[in-house]
Design an enzyme around this catalytic site. Sequence first.
Site, PDB file in Angstrom:
ATOM      1  N   HIS A 113      53.846  51.649  23.935  1.00  0.00           N
ATOM      2  CA  HIS A 113      54.679  50.421  24.489  1.00  0.00           C
ATOM      3  C   HIS A 113      55.865  49.789  23.238  1.00  0.00           C
ATOM      4  O   HIS A 113      55.247  49.345  22.289  1.00  0.00           O
ATOM      5  CB  HIS A 113      53.886  49.387  24.800  1.00  0.00           C
ATOM      6  N   CYS A 116      50.621  41.482  24.307  1.00  0.00           N
ATOM      7  CA  CYS A 116      50.196  42.194  25.492  1.00  0.00           C
ATOM      8  C   CYS A 116      49.604  41.351  26.286  1.00  0.00           C
ATOM      9  O   CYS A 116      49.435  41.399  27.812  1.00  0.00           O
ATOM     10  CB  CYS A 116      49.239  43.403  25.128  1.00  0.00           C
TER      11      CYS A 116
HETATM   12  N1  ARG Z   1      44.788  49.338  27.018  1.00  0.00           N
HETATM   13  C1  ARG Z   1      46.014  49.093  27.786  1.00  0.00           C
HETATM   14  C2  ARG Z   1      46.726  50.060  27.988  1.00  0.00           C
HETATM   15  O1  ARG Z   1      46.740  51.264  27.407  1.00  0.00           O
HETATM   16  C3  ARG Z   1      46.661  48.231  26.828  1.00  0.00           C
HETATM   17  C4  ARG Z   1      47.997  47.439  27.033  1.00  0.00           C
HETATM   18  C5  ARG Z   1      48.346  47.061  25.986  1.00  0.00           C
HETATM   19  N2  ARG Z   1      49.679  46.211  26.374  1.00  0.00           N
HETATM   20  C6  ARG Z   1      50.910  45.881  26.005  1.00  0.00           C
HETATM   21  N3  ARG Z   1      51.724  45.259  26.402  1.00  0.00           N
HETATM   22  N4  ARG Z   1      51.089  46.880  24.888  1.00  0.00           N
HETATM   23  O2  ARG Z   1      47.556  50.148  28.824  1.00  0.00           O
END
Ligand code: ARG
Length: 271
Positions: A170, A264
Amino acid sequence: MTAGRAARPRHYLMCRPSHFTVDYSINPWMDPAKPTDTGLAVAQWKQLHALFLELGHTVELLDPLPGLPDMVFAANGATVVDGRALVARFRHPQRTGEAAAYLDWFRAHGYPVVRQASFSNEGEGDYLVVGERILAGTGFRTDRRAHAEAAEVLGRPVVTLELVDPRYYHLDTALAVLSETEIMYYPAAFSAASRTVLRQLYPDAVLAGAEDAVVFGLNAVSDGRHVVLPEAAVRLADTLRGRGFVPIGVDVTELLKAGGSVKCCTLELRD
Ligand code: ARG
């Protein structure tokens, strides 16, 4: 030395990790064989929540739902600009159920525009607002076509950035907004072309090294003065101090088992 930087109070949406666990793997950090401690996740999250309140921010809470263990990562639920909420369309089936909760929440809270993205779009995980511009990640989660849609719905120019390292899947795992004009990022997470774009747009950006990136130091939340980030990102904290920011380290290591950290957990509501 830090007198010059002013904090602006923010409005955030968070979701308590009451059902947090790692029972599937959709990023390289998630190992379902590794035990998780939901109580510890909640305790760490509560400290982050309390810190935002201490800093003078307002925090709304979304009700966590059973069976959606990643729901704590509220940043992924939407992108909100000028009261317009563009709600996520999650790439993985394990998370698609979260979107309805965000649609309901924004509608119930009277946001003038509430719309779900037509293409894969993981909200502020991949869209970061810097002043009048939106930086948008693609490569792992958010579809490139969703970037044009975001520009249309949110009414701001969107700059596409390509992520190339699966650990930084991300945009908010590799880049953080520090002020209306400043960012910090980990260059190796981006394609060569995107690194060129970042250098041109932000020649004075704070550049993070691998040791800070790997502890999710870039997954930080700034109010313009205080930068809340994982406490393990010590070098980055020093650099930020040198730039006149006030870094505040927190321990959210239990959530890192799911591949998430401070940012996150935090969706900014720009009403
Ligand atoms: N386990 C989640 C996923 O893979 C983690 C998300 C983390 N969020 C972020 N904004 N990077 O989607």
